[in-house]
Design a protein around this motif. Sequence first.
Motif: not given
Ligand code: 5AD
Length: 347
Positions: A69-70, A107, A161, A163, A202, A232-234, A308-309
């Motif tokens: 996801y990252c 971080q 996290r 996760e 997330m 939220p996941f993005v 990250l997103y």
């Molecule tokens: N969307 C949202 N959160 C994210 N993280 C990493 N990638 C994404 C993403 N695409 C979050 C993860 C990680 C934190 C540093 O950022 O939960 O632990």
Amino acid sequence: MIYHKLIDKLHKETILSPQEYLLLIKNRDKCSEYLFQNATQVREEIYGNVIYIRGLIEFTNYCKNDCLYCGIRRSNILAERYRLTKEEIVSCAEEGYQLGFRTFVLQGGEDQYYSDGILTDIIRGIKTKYPDCAITLSLGERSFESYLALKNAGADRYLLRHETATKSHYEKLHPKEMNFDNRMQCLENLKKIGYQVGAGFMVGSPYQTEENLADELIFLKKLQPHMVGIGPFVPHKDTPFKDQLPGTVDLTLFMLGLIRLTLPNVLLPATTALGTIDPLGREKGIRAGANVLMPNLSPVTVRKKYMLYDNKICTGDEAAQCIDCLKRRVSTTGCEVITDRGDYKEI
Ligand code: 5AD
Ligand code: FES
């Protein structure tokens, strides 16, 4: 109403069964306002109308991991990599201190360049200059010995996290070489060493079910972390999950409210990811029970590289602008940003 009764029960007993949590999550459209009222009441009783701020210093975006996801996963060759020097990191802290920050969050990706020796030197550098500040680390998985050395150098808190609390789900979000049990072991080690520990996950990550989310609350209740970071996941355009749907505002807010009632004393950030999917996301997070904000103190020259997103907010703003903006935003919620380490309150 049955959902209100369940929320009353959660408020009183601070735990529900997985089935009860699930029932609330599935019917959140019918009871979210009531949940948020209860959650903000609990937050007020314990922390008052105070919002704590943490200065986030994203000091390296090199990462040996390849989480699907990252945006800074190692396979993303389009990510422009950077590392900050000790001097650059300390100067971010200096600027932050002037602005009223009393917690700095260091971080980074899992970057082996930062050995225990280099990190302890950085931690001591900040702590010597600002003994009244807390240092939070967020550096991923390291050995017990490493966590111990960093603690002995003066680090106070650690964010890692988990996760997802479901092993089979974890395996869908991470490559084979990453190990769920090891991550859980890391959280245990951090607690044993005496850090104030933050876990998190997330909301709406690919393959996540509502049952998984109910299990998150059971897991958190068992772990008893001092902090819980959720957002939220993005999707990020240069990752395998680029076409997956993002998490939603309503579900993230609902989870914040449930976490506040399950762990009344927890330090709970309204995250940047929440502010990214909704311009008023962080304010709504505070109204749902959050009590922490973590604005960026990284130099503006590197901000856009710690992606990250997609569409991450605040990547063009100086720290001073960000803090003014946040103070204004927080004031609309009836709360107030203060200058304080913002430690976990035990009772
Ligand atoms: N969307 C949202 N959160 C994210 N993280 C990493 N990638 C994404 C993403 N695409 C979050 C993860 C990680 C934190 C540093 O950022 O939960 O632990
Ligand atoms: Fe960063 Fe508003 S909080 S610009």
